[in-house]
Scaffold this motif. Structure first.
Motif, short mmCIF file in Angstrom:
data_model
loop_
_atom_site.label_atom_id
_atom_site.label_comp_id
_atom_site.label_asym_id
_atom_site.label_seq_id
_atom_site.Cartn_x
_atom_site.Cartn_y
_atom_site.Cartn_z
N ALA A 76 0.84 -1.20 0.00
CA ALA A 76 0.00 0.00 0.00
C ALA A 76 0.87 1.25 0.00
N VAL A 77 1.97 1.20 0.71
CA VAL A 77 2.91 2.34 0.73
C VAL A 77 3.70 2.38 -0.57
N LEU A 78 4.20 1.22 -1.00
CA LEU A 78 5.04 1.18 -2.19
C LEU A 78 4.28 1.56 -3.45
N ASP A 79 3.00 1.24 -3.53
CA ASP A 79 2.21 1.55 -4.73
C ASP A 79 1.95 3.04 -4.90
N THR A 80 2.11 3.81 -3.84
CA THR A 80 1.81 5.24 -3.92
C THR A 80 3.01 6.08 -4.34
N ILE A 81 4.20 5.49 -4.43
CA ILE A 81 5.38 6.27 -4.77
C ILE A 81 5.92 5.87 -6.14
N SER A 82 6.73 6.73 -6.72
CA SER A 82 7.27 6.48 -8.06
C SER A 82 8.25 5.31 -8.02
N MET A 83 8.54 4.77 -9.21
CA MET A 83 9.46 3.62 -9.31
C MET A 83 10.85 3.99 -8.80
N GLU A 84 11.30 5.19 -9.08
CA GLU A 84 12.63 5.61 -8.65
C GLU A 84 12.72 5.66 -7.12
N LYS A 85 11.72 6.25 -6.49
CA LYS A 85 11.69 6.30 -5.03
C LYS A 85 11.48 4.92 -4.43
N ARG A 86 10.68 4.09 -5.10
CA ARG A 86 10.44 2.73 -4.63
C ARG A 86 11.74 1.93 -4.62
N LYS A 87 12.54 2.08 -5.69
CA LYS A 87 13.81 1.36 -5.76
C LYS A 87 14.74 1.81 -4.64
N LYS A 88 14.79 3.12 -4.40
CA LYS A 88 15.63 3.64 -3.31
C LYS A 88 15.16 3.12 -1.96
N TYR A 161 14.79 -5.37 -6.87
CA TYR A 161 14.96 -6.72 -6.33
C TYR A 161 14.59 -6.72 -4.85
N TYR A 162 13.61 -7.55 -4.50
CA TYR A 162 13.22 -7.71 -3.10
C TYR A 162 14.08 -8.74 -2.41
N GLY A 163 14.79 -9.53 -3.17
CA GLY A 163 15.72 -10.54 -2.69
C GLY A 163 16.73 -10.76 -3.79
N LEU A 164 17.43 -11.85 -3.73
CA LEU A 164 18.44 -12.13 -4.76
C LEU A 164 17.81 -12.51 -6.09
N GLU A 165 16.63 -13.07 -6.06
CA GLU A 165 16.09 -13.68 -7.27
C GLU A 165 14.87 -13.01 -7.86
#
Length: 168
Positions: A76-88, A161-165
């Motif tokens: 819910a938090v991640l879906d509200t921010i841009s991809m660049e901010k999400r990656k950071k 990447y949320y993990g290695l894979e």
């Protein structure tokens, strides 16, 4: 680099084997325990083995989930921010979580070492308790390594990447 890939693949197979074996052993032991109780047969040590398998399953499963990026996310938090901010944000979370798990691995290793020196054993089967406690430093260490690996993967690869894979 090829050696690292071989070690990584072998470790992944070991983790999957431990998790699936623990699930199978736990199911068989608990089923046998219920049947024995229903038939008024005393089954010594079933609960102890089940306890060991639950602990190993939990901590090896935690590492396996971290490796594959299958941990619970606050989408819910991640879906509200841009991809660049999400990656950071995910990169920072991977670094923080990895370091925290490595710190917990150190503390749990010290705890396991303490239990080992006391020589405690289970009451029924006389299995050393430290066998069960050893799951915590192993699980936290692997989880920390996988999250730190996810941190570096986010720094060096496109995608999140949320993990290695598991890229997003």
């Amino acid at each position: 680099m090829k050696l690292f890939s071989l070690i990584d693949a072998g470790l992944f197979q070991i983790e999957k084997t431990i998790v699936s074996s623990c699930m199978l052993i736990m199911a068989v032991i608990l089923l046998a325990s219920v049947l024995c109780r229903h038939l008024n047969i005393v089954m010594v040590g079933g609960e102890e083995i089940a306890q060991f398998t639950v602990v190993w399953l939990t901590f090896c499963g935690m590492a396996l989930c971290a490796r594959q990026g299958n941990h619970i996310l606050m989408s819910a938090v991640l879906d509200t921010i841009s991809m660049e901010k999400r990656k950071k944000l995910i990169t920072g979370i991977c670094l923080f979580t990895g370091c925290f798990c490595l710190l917990l691995a150190i503390y749990s290793f010290q705890l396991t070492q303490s239990v080992f020196t006391r020589g405690q054993v289970t009451p029924a089967l006389r299995i050393p308790i430290w066998y069960m406690y050893a799951a915590t430093p192993v699980g936290f260490f692997l989880t920390g390594i996988y999250y730190v690996g996810g941190f570096f993967k986010n720094l060096t690869h496109k995608g999140i990447y949320y993990g290695l894979e598991k890229p997003e």
